[in-house]
Design an enzyme around this catalytic site. Structure first.
Site, short mmCIF file in Angstrom:
data_model
loop_
_atom_site.label_atom_id
_atom_site.label_comp_id
_atom_site.label_asym_id
_atom_site.label_seq_id
_atom_site.Cartn_x
_atom_site.Cartn_y
_atom_site.Cartn_z
N LYS A 192 43.69 37.36 33.35
CA LYS A 192 42.79 37.44 34.51
C LYS A 192 41.38 37.46 33.92
O LYS A 192 40.77 38.52 33.72
CB LYS A 192 43.10 38.70 35.32
CG LYS A 192 42.44 38.73 36.69
CD LYS A 192 43.02 39.86 37.53
CE LYS A 192 42.18 40.15 38.76
NZ LYS A 192 42.05 39.06 39.70
C1 PLP Z 1 43.97 33.91 41.37
C2 PLP Z 1 44.71 35.11 41.85
N1 PLP Z 1 46.02 35.01 42.13
C3 PLP Z 1 46.72 36.06 42.56
C4 PLP Z 1 46.13 37.31 42.74
C5 PLP Z 1 46.94 38.47 43.20
O1 PLP Z 1 47.11 39.39 42.14
P1 PLP Z 1 47.33 40.93 42.39
O2 PLP Z 1 48.44 41.04 43.38
O3 PLP Z 1 47.69 41.48 41.07
O4 PLP Z 1 46.06 41.48 42.94
C6 PLP Z 1 44.77 37.46 42.47
C7 PLP Z 1 44.10 38.75 42.65
O5 PLP Z 1 43.70 39.36 41.73
C8 PLP Z 1 44.05 36.34 42.00
O6 PLP Z 1 42.75 36.44 41.73
#
Ligand code: PLP
Length: 305
Positions: free
Chosen positions: A157
Protein backbone atom coordinates in the site's frame (compact mmCIF):
# COMPACT_ATOMS: atom_id res chain seq x y z
CA UNK A 1 -8.47 21.57 6.63
CA UNK A 2 -8.32 18.33 8.53
CA UNK A 3 -9.72 18.85 11.99
CA UNK A 4 -7.15 17.38 14.37
CA UNK A 5 -4.95 18.85 17.09
CA UNK A 6 -2.04 16.52 17.77
CA UNK A 7 -0.04 14.49 15.25
CA UNK A 8 2.57 11.85 16.15
CA UNK A 9 5.85 12.43 14.32
CA UNK A 10 8.79 10.10 14.89
CA UNK A 11 7.77 9.28 18.43
CA UNK A 12 6.55 12.69 19.62
CA UNK A 13 3.17 14.40 19.63
CA UNK A 14 3.31 17.75 17.84
CA UNK A 15 0.69 20.43 17.23
CA UNK A 16 -1.24 20.30 13.96
CA UNK A 17 0.42 23.50 12.69
CA UNK A 18 3.94 22.22 13.45
CA UNK A 19 3.54 18.84 11.70
CA UNK A 20 5.67 19.79 8.68
CA UNK A 21 8.32 18.18 6.48
CA UNK A 22 10.90 19.64 4.11
CA UNK A 23 9.92 20.24 0.46
CA UNK A 24 13.00 18.29 -0.60
CA UNK A 25 11.79 15.13 1.17
CA UNK A 26 12.14 12.07 -1.07
CA UNK A 27 8.49 11.05 -0.62
CA UNK A 28 7.16 14.22 -2.21
CA UNK A 29 9.22 13.78 -5.35
CA UNK A 30 9.20 10.01 -5.79
CA UNK A 31 6.11 8.66 -3.99
CA UNK A 32 8.16 6.68 -1.44
CA UNK A 33 5.51 6.46 1.27
CA UNK A 34 3.66 3.49 2.77
CA UNK A 35 0.46 4.00 4.64
CA UNK A 36 -2.67 2.57 6.17
CA UNK A 37 -6.23 3.69 6.56
CA UNK A 38 -7.66 2.33 9.82
CA UNK A 39 -10.92 3.05 11.60
CA UNK A 40 -11.83 3.18 15.26
CA UNK A 41 -15.44 2.90 16.37
CA UNK A 42 -17.30 3.87 19.50
CA UNK A 43 -18.50 0.58 21.03
CA UNK A 44 -20.54 -0.18 24.18
CA UNK A 45 -17.26 -1.14 25.92
CA UNK A 46 -15.40 2.03 24.82
CA UNK A 47 -13.59 3.11 21.67
CA UNK A 48 -11.93 0.28 19.72
CA UNK A 49 -9.71 0.04 16.63
CA UNK A 50 -10.82 -2.47 13.99
CA UNK A 51 -8.17 -5.04 13.03
CA UNK A 52 -5.23 -2.95 14.20
CA UNK A 53 -2.76 -5.86 14.16
CA UNK A 54 -3.53 -6.73 10.52
CA UNK A 55 -3.21 -3.09 9.41
CA UNK A 56 0.16 -2.66 11.12
CA UNK A 57 1.37 -5.96 9.66
CA UNK A 58 0.38 -4.80 6.15
CA UNK A 59 2.12 -1.46 6.79
CA UNK A 60 5.37 -3.21 7.69
CA UNK A 61 4.93 -5.65 4.77
CA UNK A 62 4.65 -2.67 2.39
CA UNK A 63 7.91 -1.29 3.82
CA UNK A 64 9.64 -4.66 3.48
CA UNK A 65 8.71 -4.93 -0.20
CA UNK A 66 10.43 -1.57 -0.74
CA UNK A 67 13.51 -2.42 1.40
CA UNK A 68 12.49 0.18 3.95
CA UNK A 69 13.80 -0.40 7.48
CA UNK A 70 11.36 1.15 9.93
CA UNK A 71 13.05 2.84 12.92
CA UNK A 72 10.14 1.85 15.18
CA UNK A 73 8.68 -1.55 16.07
CA UNK A 74 5.12 -2.56 15.20
CA UNK A 75 4.26 -2.19 18.91
CA UNK A 76 5.69 1.34 19.01
CA UNK A 77 3.59 2.41 16.00
CA UNK A 78 0.50 0.88 17.65
CA UNK A 79 1.32 2.83 20.84
CA UNK A 80 1.67 5.97 18.70
CA UNK A 81 -1.84 5.38 17.32
CA UNK A 82 -3.19 5.00 20.86
CA UNK A 83 -1.47 8.24 21.90
CA UNK A 84 -2.97 10.12 18.94
CA UNK A 85 -6.48 8.88 19.65
CA UNK A 86 -6.18 9.86 23.31
CA UNK A 87 -4.54 13.23 22.66
CA UNK A 88 -7.29 14.18 20.21
CA UNK A 89 -10.04 12.67 22.35
CA UNK A 90 -11.27 10.52 19.46
CA UNK A 91 -13.66 7.60 19.61
CA UNK A 92 -15.00 6.99 16.10
CA UNK A 93 -12.17 8.03 13.77
CA UNK A 94 -10.12 7.46 10.65
CA UNK A 95 -6.47 6.78 11.46
CA UNK A 96 -3.64 7.42 9.01
CA UNK A 97 -0.14 6.10 9.77
CA UNK A 98 2.45 6.90 7.10
CA UNK A 99 6.05 5.71 6.82
CA UNK A 100 8.03 7.74 4.33
CA UNK A 101 11.45 8.54 2.99
CA UNK A 102 12.46 11.94 4.33
CA UNK A 103 15.09 14.53 3.54
CA UNK A 104 18.83 14.03 3.17
CA UNK A 105 19.68 13.87 -0.51
CA UNK A 106 17.56 14.02 -3.62
CA UNK A 107 17.83 11.36 -6.27
CA UNK A 108 15.81 8.33 -7.26
CA UNK A 109 17.64 6.00 -4.84
CA UNK A 110 15.61 6.09 -1.59
CA UNK A 111 18.23 4.26 0.47
CA UNK A 112 20.20 7.46 1.12
CA UNK A 113 17.20 9.11 2.81
CA UNK A 114 15.96 8.66 6.39
CA UNK A 115 12.77 6.76 7.16
CA UNK A 116 10.21 8.82 9.06
CA UNK A 117 6.94 7.81 10.65
CA UNK A 118 3.79 9.82 11.33
CA UNK A 119 0.33 9.05 12.66
CA UNK A 120 -2.70 11.29 12.45
CA UNK A 121 -6.40 10.65 13.12
CA UNK A 122 -9.62 12.59 12.80
CA UNK A 123 -13.37 12.19 12.86
CA UNK A 124 -14.71 10.98 9.55
CA UNK A 125 -18.12 9.81 8.38
CA UNK A 126 -19.13 7.52 5.53
CA UNK A 127 -16.55 7.80 2.70
CA UNK A 128 -19.07 7.66 -0.15
CA UNK A 129 -21.89 9.22 1.90
CA UNK A 130 -24.55 7.84 4.28
CA UNK A 131 -27.05 7.55 1.41
CA UNK A 132 -24.59 5.38 -0.52
CA UNK A 133 -24.49 2.81 2.29
CA UNK A 134 -28.26 2.42 1.99
CA UNK A 135 -29.09 2.98 -1.67
CA UNK A 136 -25.83 2.19 -3.43
CA UNK A 137 -23.57 4.13 -5.76
CA UNK A 138 -23.25 4.52 -9.52
CA UNK A 139 -19.93 3.25 -10.83
CA UNK A 140 -18.23 3.15 -14.20
CA UNK A 141 -15.66 0.77 -15.62
CA UNK A 142 -12.53 2.86 -15.77
CA UNK A 143 -10.61 3.34 -18.98
CA UNK A 144 -7.50 3.11 -16.75
CA UNK A 145 -6.17 -0.38 -15.98
CA UNK A 146 -4.65 -1.29 -12.62
CA UNK A 147 -0.90 -1.78 -12.38
CA UNK A 148 0.43 -4.89 -14.09
CA UNK A 149 2.15 -7.32 -11.68
CA UNK A 150 5.63 -6.82 -13.08
CA UNK A 151 5.41 -3.04 -12.98
CA UNK A 152 4.61 -2.03 -9.40
CA UNK A 153 3.73 -4.36 -6.52
CA UNK A 154 0.08 -3.98 -5.57
CA UNK A 155 0.51 -5.93 -2.32
CA UNK A 156 2.29 -2.83 -1.06
CA UNK A 157 0.00 0.00 0.00
CA UNK A 158 2.43 2.55 -1.37
CA UNK A 159 1.74 6.26 -1.91
CA UNK A 160 2.92 6.04 -5.53
CA UNK A 161 0.23 3.43 -6.34
CA UNK A 162 -2.40 6.05 -5.62
CA UNK A 163 -1.61 7.98 -8.78
CA UNK A 164 -3.43 5.09 -10.51
CA UNK A 165 -6.33 5.45 -8.03
CA UNK A 166 -6.45 9.21 -8.63
CA UNK A 167 -6.83 8.75 -12.40
CA UNK A 168 -9.64 6.23 -11.85
CA UNK A 169 -11.44 8.46 -9.33
CA UNK A 170 -11.10 11.71 -11.30
CA UNK A 171 -12.36 10.10 -14.51
CA UNK A 172 -15.39 8.64 -12.71
CA UNK A 173 -16.29 11.95 -11.06
CA UNK A 174 -15.79 13.92 -14.31
CA UNK A 175 -18.16 11.51 -16.04
CA UNK A 176 -20.81 11.93 -13.33
CA UNK A 177 -20.26 8.63 -11.47
CA UNK A 178 -19.48 8.12 -7.79
CA UNK A 179 -16.63 5.66 -8.29
CA UNK A 180 -14.53 3.92 -10.93
CA UNK A 181 -13.90 0.18 -11.14
CA UNK A 182 -10.65 -0.74 -12.83
CA UNK A 183 -9.82 -3.86 -14.81
CA UNK A 184 -6.45 -5.54 -14.42
CA UNK A 185 -3.82 -5.73 -17.16
CA UNK A 186 -5.55 -8.80 -18.64
CA UNK A 187 -8.98 -7.17 -18.71
CA UNK A 188 -10.47 -8.92 -15.68
CA UNK A 189 -12.10 -6.98 -12.86
CA UNK A 190 -9.57 -5.69 -10.32
CA UNK A 191 -10.99 -3.19 -7.80
CA UNK A 192 -12.32 0.31 -7.20
CA UNK A 193 -10.00 3.29 -6.74
CA UNK A 194 -9.94 2.58 -3.00
CA UNK A 195 -12.10 -0.51 -2.49
CA UNK A 196 -12.22 -4.23 -3.19
CA UNK A 197 -15.21 -5.62 -5.08
CA UNK A 198 -17.68 -8.45 -4.47
CA UNK A 199 -20.35 -9.64 -6.93
CA UNK A 200 -23.22 -12.00 -6.10
CA UNK A 201 -25.00 -14.27 -8.54
CA UNK A 202 -27.44 -17.06 -7.67
CA UNK A 203 -26.51 -16.84 -4.00
CA UNK A 204 -22.76 -17.33 -4.56
CA UNK A 205 -20.37 -14.49 -3.70
CA UNK A 206 -17.46 -13.85 -6.07
CA UNK A 207 -14.42 -11.61 -5.59
CA UNK A 208 -11.29 -11.15 -7.74
CA UNK A 209 -8.14 -12.91 -6.56
CA UNK A 210 -5.33 -10.66 -5.36
CA UNK A 211 -3.38 -11.61 -8.49
CA UNK A 212 -5.82 -9.33 -10.32
CA UNK A 213 -3.75 -6.39 -9.00
CA UNK A 214 -6.16 -5.81 -6.12
CA UNK A 215 -4.98 -4.70 -2.69
CA UNK A 216 -5.07 -7.43 -0.04
CA UNK A 217 -7.94 -5.64 1.65
CA UNK A 218 -8.45 -6.16 5.35
CA UNK A 219 -12.17 -5.44 4.97
CA UNK A 220 -12.14 -7.95 2.09
CA UNK A 221 -10.75 -10.56 4.47
CA UNK A 222 -13.34 -9.64 7.12
CA UNK A 223 -16.16 -9.90 4.57
CA UNK A 224 -14.99 -13.33 3.40
CA UNK A 225 -15.10 -14.53 7.02
CA UNK A 226 -18.46 -12.86 7.68
CA UNK A 227 -19.98 -14.36 4.52
CA UNK A 228 -18.70 -17.83 5.43
CA UNK A 229 -20.13 -17.41 8.94
CA UNK A 230 -23.49 -16.54 7.36
CA UNK A 231 -23.28 -19.73 5.29
CA UNK A 232 -22.55 -18.24 1.86
CA UNK A 233 -20.21 -19.83 -0.63
CA UNK A 234 -17.31 -17.49 -1.49
CA UNK A 235 -15.34 -17.92 -4.71
CA UNK A 236 -12.09 -16.03 -5.43
CA UNK A 237 -11.50 -16.10 -9.17
CA UNK A 238 -10.97 -14.02 -12.30
CA UNK A 239 -14.11 -12.01 -13.04
CA UNK A 240 -14.84 -10.75 -16.56
CA UNK A 241 -16.24 -7.23 -16.90
CA UNK A 242 -19.62 -8.38 -18.21
CA UNK A 243 -20.16 -10.60 -15.16
CA UNK A 244 -20.73 -7.36 -13.26
CA UNK A 245 -23.63 -6.42 -15.57
CA UNK A 246 -25.44 -9.72 -14.95
CA UNK A 247 -24.70 -9.95 -11.22
CA UNK A 248 -27.66 -9.90 -8.82
CA UNK A 249 -25.80 -7.66 -6.41
CA UNK A 250 -22.43 -5.89 -6.18
CA UNK A 251 -20.77 -4.20 -3.25
CA UNK A 252 -17.44 -2.51 -2.58
CA UNK A 253 -15.43 -2.93 0.62
CA UNK A 254 -12.74 -0.90 2.33
CA UNK A 255 -11.88 0.64 5.66
CA UNK A 256 -13.11 3.99 4.34
CA UNK A 257 -15.99 2.72 2.17
CA UNK A 258 -16.97 -0.02 4.70
CA UNK A 259 -19.60 -2.06 2.77
CA UNK A 260 -21.06 0.09 -0.01
CA UNK A 261 -23.60 -1.36 -2.47
CA UNK A 262 -23.28 -0.60 -6.19
CA UNK A 263 -26.64 -0.04 -7.88
CA UNK A 264 -25.54 0.84 -11.43
CA UNK A 265 -22.41 0.11 -13.48
CA UNK A 266 -21.88 1.89 -16.81
CA UNK A 267 -25.55 2.89 -16.66
CA UNK A 268 -26.67 -0.76 -16.37
CA UNK A 269 -28.92 -1.56 -13.42
CA UNK A 270 -27.47 -4.19 -11.09
CA UNK A 271 -30.25 -6.46 -9.81
CA UNK A 272 -33.09 -4.16 -8.79
CA UNK A 273 -30.82 -1.10 -8.81
CA UNK A 274 -30.72 -0.90 -5.03
CA UNK A 275 -28.99 -2.57 -2.07
CA UNK A 276 -29.68 -6.29 -2.41
CA UNK A 277 -30.64 -8.71 0.41
CA UNK A 278 -27.28 -10.51 0.63
CA UNK A 279 -25.40 -7.20 0.69
CA UNK A 280 -27.71 -5.93 3.42
CA UNK A 281 -27.18 -9.02 5.59
CA UNK A 282 -23.39 -8.80 5.26
CA UNK A 283 -23.35 -5.04 5.75
CA UNK A 284 -25.52 -5.35 8.82
CA UNK A 285 -23.26 -7.93 10.47
CA UNK A 286 -20.14 -5.96 9.48
CA UNK A 287 -21.44 -2.84 11.24
CA UNK A 288 -22.48 -4.86 14.31
CA UNK A 289 -18.95 -6.32 14.51
CA UNK A 290 -17.05 -3.03 14.08
CA UNK A 291 -19.36 -1.31 16.59
CA UNK A 292 -18.77 -4.08 19.15
CA UNK A 293 -22.37 -5.34 19.08
CA UNK A 294 -21.38 -8.81 17.84
CA UNK A 295 -18.12 -10.78 18.09
CA UNK A 296 -16.94 -13.05 15.31
CA UNK A 297 -13.27 -12.95 16.34
CA UNK A 298 -12.32 -11.25 19.57
CA UNK A 299 -8.92 -10.26 18.17
CA UNK A 300 -10.59 -7.94 15.65
CA UNK A 301 -11.15 -5.11 18.15
CA UNK A 302 -8.33 -3.43 20.06
CA UNK A 303 -9.75 -1.26 22.81
CA UNK A 304 -8.16 2.09 23.51
CA UNK A 305 -6.35 1.72 26.82
C1 PLP B 1 -6.81 0.46 -3.81
C2 PLP B 1 -7.50 -0.08 -2.61
N1 PLP B 1 -8.10 -1.28 -2.68
C3 PLP B 1 -8.74 -1.80 -1.63
C4 PLP B 1 -8.81 -1.13 -0.41
C5 PLP B 1 -9.50 -1.75 0.76
O1 PLP B 1 -8.56 -2.14 1.72
P1 PLP B 1 -8.91 -2.22 3.26
O2 PLP B 1 -10.15 -3.04 3.36
O3 PLP B 1 -7.75 -2.88 3.88
O4 PLP B 1 -9.13 -0.84 3.74
C6 PLP B 1 -8.20 0.12 -0.29
C7 PLP B 1 -8.25 0.86 0.96
O5 PLP B 1 -7.28 1.04 1.60
C8 PLP B 1 -7.52 0.64 -1.41
O6 PLP B 1 -6.93 1.84 -1.33
Amino acid sequence: MINTQKIWMDGKLVDHDDAKIHVLSHVIHYGSGFFEGIRSYDTPKGAAIFRLDEHIKRLFDSCKIYRTEVPFTEEEVKDGIMEVLKANNLKGSYIRPLIYRGYAQLGVNPLTCPVNVMVSAWEWGAYLGEEALKYGIKAQTSSWRRLAPNTMPTMAKASGNYLSSQLIKMEALENGYDEGIALDYQGNVSEGSGENLFAIRDGVIYTPTITASALVGITRDSIIKIAEYLGYKIVEQNIPREFLYVADEIFLTGTAAEVTPVSFIDGIKIGKGERGPVTEKIQDLYFKIVRGEFTLDENWLTFIK
